[in-house]
Design a protein around this motif. Structure first.
Motif, short mmCIF file in Angstrom:
data_model
loop_
_atom_site.label_atom_id
_atom_site.label_comp_id
_atom_site.label_asym_id
_atom_site.label_seq_id
_atom_site.Cartn_x
_atom_site.Cartn_y
_atom_site.Cartn_z
N ALA A 380 -4.18 1.03 4.79
CA ALA A 380 -4.47 1.75 3.46
C ALA A 380 -2.93 2.09 2.96
O ALA A 380 -2.52 1.91 1.77
CB ALA A 380 -5.05 3.06 3.85
N HIS A 381 -1.98 2.45 3.82
CA HIS A 381 -0.80 2.98 3.52
C HIS A 381 -0.15 1.76 3.04
O HIS A 381 0.46 1.82 1.79
CB HIS A 381 0.05 3.26 4.75
N ARG A 382 -0.17 0.52 3.65
CA ARG A 382 0.68 -0.64 3.04
C ARG A 382 0.03 -1.22 1.89
O ARG A 382 0.77 -1.84 0.86
CB ARG A 382 0.69 -1.79 4.27
N LEU A 383 -1.16 -1.12 1.73
CA LEU A 383 -1.68 -1.75 0.26
C LEU A 383 -1.27 -0.77 -0.66
O LEU A 383 -1.12 -1.10 -1.90
CB LEU A 383 -3.36 -1.42 0.39
N TRP A 384 -1.25 0.56 -0.52
CA TRP A 384 -0.97 1.43 -1.58
C TRP A 384 0.50 1.09 -1.99
O TRP A 384 1.07 1.06 -3.17
CB TRP A 384 -1.08 2.98 -0.94
N GLU A 385 1.37 1.17 -0.91
CA GLU A 385 2.91 0.72 -1.26
C GLU A 385 2.91 -0.52 -1.84
O GLU A 385 3.71 -0.46 -2.96
CB GLU A 385 3.57 0.61 0.01
N ASN A 386 2.05 -1.67 -1.66
CA ASN A 386 2.39 -2.88 -2.50
C ASN A 386 1.85 -2.67 -3.91
O ASN A 386 2.30 -3.19 -4.74
CB ASN A 386 1.06 -3.88 -1.69
N TYR A 387 0.94 -1.77 -3.78
CA TYR A 387 0.24 -1.61 -5.25
C TYR A 387 1.11 -0.67 -6.26
O TYR A 387 1.33 -1.08 -7.42
CB TYR A 387 -1.00 -0.65 -5.16
N LEU A 388 1.85 0.28 -5.56
CA LEU A 388 2.88 0.89 -6.38
C LEU A 388 4.11 0.06 -6.73
O LEU A 388 4.68 0.20 -8.06
CB LEU A 388 3.48 2.07 -5.51
N VAL A 389 4.47 -0.70 -6.00
CA VAL A 389 5.51 -1.70 -6.36
C VAL A 389 4.83 -2.83 -7.55
O VAL A 389 5.68 -3.13 -8.34
CB VAL A 389 6.01 -2.56 -5.08
N GLN A 390 3.88 -3.44 -7.04
CA GLN A 390 3.45 -4.61 -8.10
C GLN A 390 2.91 -3.79 -9.36
O GLN A 390 3.06 -4.44 -10.53
CB GLN A 390 2.25 -5.18 -7.27
N HIS A 391 2.18 -2.69 -9.25
CA HIS A 391 1.54 -2.35 -10.71
C HIS A 391 2.36 -1.15 -11.44
O HIS A 391 2.32 -1.14 -12.67
CB HIS A 391 0.14 -1.95 -10.49
N LEU A 392 2.90 -0.46 -10.66
CA LEU A 392 3.66 0.66 -11.29
C LEU A 392 5.33 0.50 -11.48
O LEU A 392 5.99 1.28 -11.87
CB LEU A 392 3.43 2.03 -10.76
N GLY A 393 5.70 -0.60 -10.54
CA GLY A 393 7.07 -1.00 -10.79
C GLY A 393 8.08 -0.09 -9.93
O GLY A 393 9.27 0.18 -10.36
N LEU A 394 7.60 0.67 -9.10
CA LEU A 394 8.46 1.68 -8.42
C LEU A 394 9.57 1.06 -7.24
O LEU A 394 8.96 -0.12 -6.82
CB LEU A 394 7.60 2.52 -7.31
N PRO A 395 10.66 1.45 -7.43
CA PRO A 395 11.49 0.88 -6.22
C PRO A 395 11.00 0.81 -4.80
O PRO A 395 10.45 1.79 -4.59
CB PRO A 395 12.71 1.44 -6.69
N LEU A 396 11.65 0.01 -4.02
CA LEU A 396 11.26 0.05 -2.81
C LEU A 396 11.34 0.98 -1.90
O LEU A 396 10.50 1.74 -1.06
CB LEU A 396 12.02 -1.17 -1.85
N ASP A 397 12.44 1.96 -2.20
CA ASP A 397 12.69 3.20 -1.27
C ASP A 397 11.89 4.36 -1.88
O ASP A 397 12.33 5.29 -1.51
CB ASP A 397 14.18 3.32 -1.31
#
Lengths: 436, 436
Positions: A380-397
């Motif tokens: 769940a944690h990593r899916l959400w991270e992935n989603y934040l990066v791909q769909h909201l364009g948040l930086p990795l850190d």
């Protein structure tokens, strides 16, 4: 305001049971009459209007005395209603036209009218204005004044209270949906053609009638208490208007019975004790209400915190395994990693009890069941991270912290829909594998 | 308490005047803070909530000295404030209901304790307690004066020290909180000041009327000024006047109500006559605006009817003019003669014509209307048949600076010479048919 001599009241605890019953019944009926209206006052955030009106009827009553030179009930009620409506109207117009804040305009109006009333009362010859009596009422004396209806002797105050209660119930029942709508959404009520203003003044008139009718028996303090406190208590316990109105009325009646019993036990003022009981019940609701109480909020928060800390522990142990080292954490180390303290220790104990973690030679190891749970969590944690990066364009850190907060709430369906939305659901943005 | 000997020498009536005037001053200034903060009814709650503290202090110490009773009153008042804050913060009970619950519960408890005190002690021994609540300025003692003086000095010092902080918290508590100010503590400090003042005044004016002394001067001063320090000073001054003059006014009128009625009279006078926020000033202003709006509409109608052959200054038939905006004939006739007096038009028999002065004014009104229409169409993208009405509402309020800005913007937007030159641009929509 007549016949309020404390000397008469001294002997009351030894009175007959029927007298006690008469006092309790009068208190209960009056309290219920007030509480029925109180629900609407509380919901409309006009609770203090009950307080204001019950003070501001004084000049109306005094003027009625002065004009008619009699103590008959009719003119007195008319005077009180006029004064009550004037309070509501003046408060409203000061707020609307002179832009005085709502609470200040209420304060200005009722205190000024009360002062005017005190002055008028002093002009009435032969009337001793006993302020204390207005505040406290003379519930003790209720059984002394009786009227005979259909051959049955009933306390006058009980009959008056019963009539007022019936009137309030009838009007509230007849105008149920209008009152409900205008209490929750005055603007919508206005557009649908029910004048919120008219209903407001109707409610104010009812409050004035109820206050005046109840004064002699129970005093202004109990009127104010019963207009506000049972309704505020019911508001903490139920969500729907119907149950709220009935619960307030019932609470009012309970206050009467319980208040009388306690007052008799401690040999103190009955009306005051009823108000104290009402406050006590409110205090209990504040603490213990299943949905809105402080205690249940604390328990809810503690449970949630415990669930989060257990998830975090599982996450820590899983990530360590993932690194491929043979190193295993000691209990103290694992607890420190999730913030430490009593909460962490309780969380770990819970995991051990649930068989998700075992402890061998002082080191913690995930059981297969624990590993499954941890895998779902990390997924769940990593899916959400992935989603934040791909769909909201948040930086990795920036994605770890929000994912850390959200991971506990992502269930299976949400994981599925996240998976479908992602281009790559195999690795997280940091390049680590998303477990299955 | 170290009181100057001179104070003992004051005659009773001087003591009363000095005491009530000083009390009025402090209550006015501190009350202004409470009213601004939206806590007008706090004084009402505090003065009721003081009762159990007063009686408990008496029951515990057996003393009826003002100092002991005041400490008790302050303690229970602050307890009520604390519980109220807690309940508002933690439950769904709203501020008004929380105030009402605390007020009636504490007062009920006070009544209970008072009845206990009356019944358990020798008769008359607790008599001083009720006068603490209901106020008796005639009995003003030097100790009362000393208490008022002490509270006055303490609150003036606190105000001077924390003026900036109180200002921010009173006007915008959320902003204060977001700036990292200790808003809750400042709020509590403010409520403590209100509590101290309320309790110092209780033995003099009584429960309900003390609430009035907190609200009335502040609400009155608010009509005259927008600045906080002026407001505090003015409210204080009004309080001094009410407290100083009130007790000397009526014959046989009790001093407490007399003070409040004086303050109420000052309020009503300010409500009527204050220069900017007074009702009369606002009515005059509104009347002026209405007249200007009517004039603008008349001139524009005349201009638009004359527009096809403006150079010939044509006579406009009365009937055509009345039809143009749907004026009632009587009203139109009044409007015409008023404008004829100003030399804007000539109105003879059944026809109207604009004077040269009138043409200029009419052109100006029409230009404002059409500039706004153009602006709505080009910048806000409104349809041509939707702009007439909205311009009708706005045109009268456009100051010259905005007109210049509109012109500049329209010029930049479209480079329309018509809009840039100080002439009347052509109407952007079809004339005649779409006018009401």
């Amino acid at each position: 305001m007549t016949g309020c001599s404390p000397a008469l009241a001294v002997g009351w605890p030894t009175w007959l049971v029927s007298d006690a019953a008469a006092i309790i019944a009068t208190g209960a009926v009056t309290a219920a009459a007030c509480a029925v209206l109180g629900s609407f006052l509380v919901l409309r955030r006009m609770s203090m209007m009950g307080d204001a009106i019950s003070h501001a009827v004084l000049p109306g009553i005094a003027a009625a005395f002065l004009i008619t030179q009699s103590y008959s009930v009719g003119p007195l009620l008319v005077g009180a209603i006029v004064a009550g409506l004037a309070t509501a109207a003046l408060t409203q117009s000061l707020h609307h036209y002179a832009r005085v804040p709502a609470d200040a305009s209420m304060g200005v109006v009722f205190t000024s009218l009360f002062a005017l009333g005190v002055v008028l009362i002093t002009q009435v010859k032969g009337v001793h204005f006993d302020k204390q009596c207005v505040f406290e009422g003379a519930l003790e004396l209720t059984p002394l004044y009786v009227v005979t209806i259909a051959g049955v002797e009933l306390p006058r105050a009980l009959v008056v209270g019963g009539v007022v209660l019936a009137m309030n119930l009838l009007i509230v029942a007849l105008l149920w949906k209008e009152l409900k709508l205008s209490s929750f959404d005055p603007a919508l009520s206005e557009t649908m053609g029910f004048s919120a203003g008219l209903l407001h003044y109707l409610l104010m008139a009812l409050t004035a009638i109820t206050a005046v009718a109840s004064f002699e028996a129970v005093g202004s303090i109990l009127v104010v208490a019963m207009l506000i406190v049972p309704a505020a208590t019911a508001h903490l316990l139920v969500d729907r208007l119907g149950p709220m109105v009935f619960l307030s009325a019932a609470l009012g009646a309970v206050c009467s019975g319980l208040g009388y019993a306690l007052a008799a036990w401690f040999d103190v003022n009955i009306a005051g004790m009823m108000a104290v009981v009402a406050g006590g019940l409110y205090g209990l609701a504040v603490l213990l209400s299943p949905q809105y109480g402080i205690l249940s909020a604390v328990v809810r928060n503690a449970r949630l915190a415990l669930a989060v800390v257990r998830d975090d522990l599982l996450g820590v142990l899983y990530r360590l395994e993932e690194l491929g080292t043979e190193h295993r954490l000691a209990a103290a180390e694992a607890c420190a990693a999730v913030g430490g303290g009593l909460l962490a220790r309780r969380g770990l104990a819970g995991l051990l009890r649930a068989g998700q973690v075992t402890q061998t030679t002082g080191r913690l190891e995930l059981t297969p069941a624990g590993r499954d749970a941890a895998r779902q969590l990390v997924r769940a944690h990593r899916l959400w991270e992935n989603y934040l990066v791909q769909h909201l364009g948040l930086p990795l850190d920036h994605v770890h912290a929000p994912a850390d907060r959200v991971e506990h709430y992502i269930d299976a369906t949400m994981k599925e829909s996240l998976e479908q939305k992602l281009d790559d659901a195999r690795t997280d943005p940091h390049g680590r594998e998303i477990p299955n | 308490m170290n009181v100057p000997d001179a104070m003992f020498a004051l005659s009773l009536s001087t003591k009363v005047t000095v005491g009530t005037a000083a009390l009025g001053g402090i209550a006015g200034a501190i009350g202004a803070l409470a009213v601004l903060r939206g806590r007008s009814l706090l004084g009402d709650m505090l003065s009721h909530a003081a009762l159990p503290g007063v009686v408990l202090a008496f029951l515990l110490t057996g003393s009826r000295s003002l100092a002991v009773l005041s400490v008790g009153a302050l303690a229970s008042g602050l307890a009520a404030v604390g519980l109220m804050t807690l309940v508002i913060r933690w439950t769904r009970t709203k501020e008004d209901a929380a105030i009402g619950v605390m007020l009636s519960t504490f007062f009920g408890l006070g009544v209970v304790l008072l009845s206990k005190a009356t019944r358990s002690t020798a008769s008359g021994n607790s008599a001083g307690l009720t006068s603490f609540l209901f106020g008796e300025p005639g009995n003003m003692l030097t100790s009362d004066l000393a208490l008022i003086g002490a509270v006055g000095i303490a609150s003036a010092a606190t105000l001077a020290l924390l003026f900036k902080e109180f200002k921010l918290v009173a006007f915008d508590p959320d902003f204060a909180l977001s700036q990292g100010w200790p808003a809750t503590r400042l709020d509590l400090a403010m409520m403590t000041l209100v509590a101290a003042v309320t309790i110092a005044g209780l033995p003099i004016v009584g429960v309900v009327l003390m609430a009035a002394m907190i609200i009335l001067p502040a609400a009155t001063a608010r009509m005259w000024t927008h600045r906080l320090h002026t407001l505090l000073l003015l409210a204080g001054a009004l309080g001094v006047v009410a407290g100083g003059v009130g007790p000397r006014l009526g014959h046989g009128v009790p001093a407490g109500p007399a003070i409040v009625l004086t303050a109420a009279t000052l309020f009503v006078l300010s409500l009527l006559f204050a220069p900017e926020q007074g009702m009369i000033a606002r009515l005059v202003h509104e009347q002026r605006l209405r007249r200007r709006v009517a004039q603008d509409h008349l001139l524009r109608s005349l201009y638009e009817l004359a527009e096809p052959r403006l150079a010939e200054t044509p006579m406009i038939p009365f009937a055509a003019l009345a039809a143009n905006r749907g004026w009632r004939p009587a009203r139109l006739r009044r409007l015409l003669s008023a404008n004829q007096e100003q030399g804007l038009l000539a109105y003879r028999g059944d026809a109207v014509t604009l004077t040269p002065l009138g043409i200029r004014a009419a052109a100006e009104a029409t230009r404002r209307h059409r500039l706004w229409e153009l602006y709505m169409m080009r910048v806000a993208g409104a349809a041509a048949d939707h702009v007439d009405r909205s311009a009708d509402d706005v045109e009268h309020l456009l100051p010259p600076a905005v007109l210049l800005e509109l012109e500049a913007e329209l010029a930049a937007e479209t480079a329309a010479e018509a809009a840039a030159a100080p002439t009347v641009p052509p109407s952007p929509h079809r004339m005649g048919g779409d006018a009401p």
